[in-house]
Write a protein that holds these residues in place. Structure first.
Motif, mmCIF file in Angstrom:
data_model
loop_
_atom_site.group_PDB
_atom_site.id
_atom_site.type_symbol
_atom_site.label_atom_id
_atom_site.label_comp_id
_atom_site.label_asym_id
_atom_site.label_seq_id
_atom_site.Cartn_x
_atom_site.Cartn_y
_atom_site.Cartn_z
ATOM 1 N N GLN A 137 0.653 -1.650 0.259
ATOM 2 C CA GLN A 137 0.178 0.111 -0.252
ATOM 3 C C GLN A 137 0.587 1.093 -0.017
ATOM 4 O O GLN A 137 0.285 2.369 -0.400
ATOM 5 C CB GLN A 137 -0.924 -0.001 1.018
ATOM 6 C CG GLN A 137 -2.297 1.318 1.222
ATOM 7 C CD GLN A 137 -3.001 1.038 2.124
ATOM 8 O OE1 GLN A 137 -2.363 0.947 3.714
ATOM 9 N NE2 GLN A 137 -4.213 1.072 1.971
ATOM 10 N N LYS A 138 1.060 1.178 0.906
ATOM 11 C CA LYS A 138 2.824 2.047 0.859
ATOM 12 C C LYS A 138 3.466 2.811 -0.061
ATOM 13 O O LYS A 138 3.477 3.840 -0.802
ATOM 14 C CB LYS A 138 3.494 2.888 2.072
ATOM 15 C CG LYS A 138 4.634 3.837 2.267
ATOM 16 C CD LYS A 138 5.679 3.323 3.368
ATOM 17 C CE LYS A 138 6.490 4.923 3.496
ATOM 18 N NZ LYS A 138 7.360 4.339 5.219
ATOM 19 N N GLY A 139 3.874 2.218 -1.286
ATOM 20 C CA GLY A 139 4.421 1.860 -2.071
ATOM 21 C C GLY A 139 4.411 2.109 -3.325
ATOM 22 O O GLY A 139 4.274 2.984 -4.348
ATOM 23 N N ARG A 140 2.394 1.589 -3.343
ATOM 24 C CA ARG A 140 1.630 1.718 -4.337
ATOM 25 C C ARG A 140 0.987 3.183 -4.425
ATOM 26 O O ARG A 140 1.049 3.673 -5.406
ATOM 27 C CB ARG A 140 -0.375 0.782 -3.881
ATOM 28 C CG ARG A 140 -0.823 1.484 -5.462
ATOM 29 C CD ARG A 140 -1.955 0.062 -4.695
ATOM 30 N NE ARG A 140 -3.383 0.826 -5.421
ATOM 31 C CZ ARG A 140 -3.746 0.110 -6.698
ATOM 32 N NH1 ARG A 140 -2.224 -1.047 -7.567
ATOM 33 N NH2 ARG A 140 -4.709 -0.307 -7.644
ATOM 34 N N TYR A 188 14.953 6.690 -9.849
ATOM 35 C CA TYR A 188 13.640 7.156 -10.600
ATOM 36 C C TYR A 188 12.992 8.184 -10.361
ATOM 37 O O TYR A 188 13.285 8.184 -8.698
ATOM 38 C CB TYR A 188 12.762 6.188 -10.825
ATOM 39 C CG TYR A 188 13.947 5.433 -11.919
ATOM 40 C CD1 TYR A 188 14.112 5.565 -13.354
ATOM 41 C CD2 TYR A 188 14.755 3.923 -11.299
ATOM 42 C CE1 TYR A 188 14.851 4.540 -14.328
ATOM 43 C CE2 TYR A 188 14.804 3.250 -12.346
ATOM 44 C CZ TYR A 188 15.683 3.893 -14.312
ATOM 45 O OH TYR A 188 16.198 3.081 -14.585
ATOM 46 N N ILE A 189 11.640 8.581 -10.257
ATOM 47 C CA ILE A 189 11.320 8.949 -9.690
ATOM 48 C C ILE A 189 10.748 8.873 -7.773
ATOM 49 O O ILE A 189 10.712 9.763 -6.627
ATOM 50 C CB ILE A 189 9.502 9.548 -10.388
ATOM 51 C CG1 ILE A 189 9.926 10.417 -11.856
ATOM 52 C CG2 ILE A 189 8.373 10.680 -9.358
ATOM 53 C CD1 ILE A 189 8.550 10.707 -12.095
ATOM 54 N N CYS A 190 10.037 7.321 -7.703
ATOM 55 C CA CYS A 190 9.665 6.922 -6.658
ATOM 56 C C CYS A 190 10.346 5.352 -5.750
ATOM 57 O O CYS A 190 10.341 5.202 -5.773
ATOM 58 C CB CYS A 190 8.681 6.085 -6.963
ATOM 59 S SG CYS A 190 6.669 7.158 -7.130
ATOM 60 N N GLN A 192 0.524 8.876 -6.619
ATOM 61 C CA GLN A 192 0.629 10.302 -6.142
ATOM 62 C C GLN A 192 0.972 11.002 -7.380
ATOM 63 O O GLN A 192 0.903 11.849 -7.601
ATOM 64 C CB GLN A 192 0.450 10.821 -4.853
ATOM 65 C CG GLN A 192 2.506 10.809 -4.191
ATOM 66 C CD GLN A 192 2.670 10.467 -2.766
ATOM 67 O OE1 GLN A 192 1.393 10.941 -1.865
ATOM 68 N NE2 GLN A 192 3.501 11.184 -2.546
ATOM 69 N N TRP A 193 2.608 9.816 -7.779
ATOM 70 C CA TRP A 193 3.546 10.860 -8.335
ATOM 71 C C TRP A 193 2.863 11.059 -10.064
ATOM 72 O O TRP A 193 2.921 11.598 -10.743
ATOM 73 C CB TRP A 193 5.231 10.229 -8.228
ATOM 74 C CG TRP A 193 5.455 10.907 -7.036
ATOM 75 C CD1 TRP A 193 5.769 10.973 -6.057
ATOM 76 C CD2 TRP A 193 5.599 12.409 -7.386
ATOM 77 N NE1 TRP A 193 6.444 11.577 -5.241
ATOM 78 C CE2 TRP A 193 6.365 12.748 -6.062
ATOM 79 C CE3 TRP A 193 6.172 13.152 -8.359
ATOM 80 C CZ2 TRP A 193 7.432 13.519 -5.811
ATOM 81 C CZ3 TRP A 193 6.923 14.528 -7.971
ATOM 82 C CH2 TRP A 193 7.718 14.828 -6.416
ATOM 83 N N LEU A 194 1.922 9.890 -10.214
ATOM 84 C CA LEU A 194 1.070 9.776 -11.139
ATOM 85 C C LEU A 194 0.087 10.505 -11.773
ATOM 86 O O LEU A 194 0.425 11.471 -12.752
ATOM 87 C CB LEU A 194 0.312 7.992 -11.776
ATOM 88 C CG LEU A 194 -0.029 8.270 -11.974
ATOM 89 C CD1 LEU A 194 0.095 8.132 -14.027
ATOM 90 C CD2 LEU A 194 -0.726 6.942 -12.345
#
Length: 201
Positions: A86-89, A148-150, A94-96
């Motif tokens: 969930q945290k990673g998702r 990368y972004i995340c 949010q960046w999407l």
């Protein structure tokens, strides 16, 4: 088999990059938005909003429009580029949404007023260029300690890259934003990105 309806725009290229990255077989249907193909009854039946890209998954009989929704759908279908925890998702999502709600609309308005508007409006150009540069700064800071972004490569990168990659077309530079420039250079070397950016041929 996926049917991809697309054109040579940053939004269109998100979908083709993703399809290349996940390795799904797809057929390309070129929707030439300069000729009004997006307003044909056949395409409106696929996307009532008359925008590219859109996909039809013949395996599941599911149609998806809006580039962000397409990326999520393909990520969930293949189990790639969207974390299961969930945290990673939600970090990726949010960046999407940052791209969907900020980068795409603001960069797109800059493109319009700087390159395509029949009348040059200095206020509009200044407004959208200033916001584009601010968003560059947000990304540059985010990428200061991440490849990368995340952290790991994800649909957030796939969504954002085609918009940032056109910086020269917009008359801008990334030289003073080294983290963002390094990220662009890293992403553009991915074989799937190279293939996806060339769709439709």
């Amino acid at each position: 088999m996926i049917d991809l309806y697309t054109f040579t725009t940053p939004n269109g290229r998100k979908a083709s990059i993703m399809l290349e990255e996940v390795g799904l077989t797809y057929n390309v249907h070129k929707i030439d938005i300069t000729k009004g193909d997006q307003f044909t009854p056949e395409f409106v039946a696929i996307n009532p909003n008359s925008k590219i890209p859109a996909i039809v998954d013949r395996e599941t009989d599911i149609t998806v429009f809006e580039s962000g929704a397409i990326l999520i759908y393909l990520a969930e279908k293949t189990g790639k580029f969207l974390p299961a925890d969930q945290k990673g998702r939600y970090q990726v999502l949010q960046w999407l949404m940052f791209q969907m709600g900020g980068v795409g609309p603001m960069f797109g308005q800059l493109n319009h007023f700087k390159r395509f508007a029949p009348e040059k409006i200095p206020y509009a150009i200044e407004r959208y260029e200033k916001e584009t540069l601010r968003l560059y700064d947000v990304l540059d800071k985010q990428l200061a300690d991440k490849e990368y972004i995340c952290g790991d490569y994800s649909i957030a990168d796939i969504a954002t890259y085609p918009w940032v990659a056109i910086y020269e077309f917009q008359g801008l530079t990334l030289d003073d934003r080294p983290n963002l420039k390094r990220w662009v250079e890293t992403v553009q070397q991915r074989p799937a990105v190279k293939k996806g950016m060339a769709v439709p041929a």
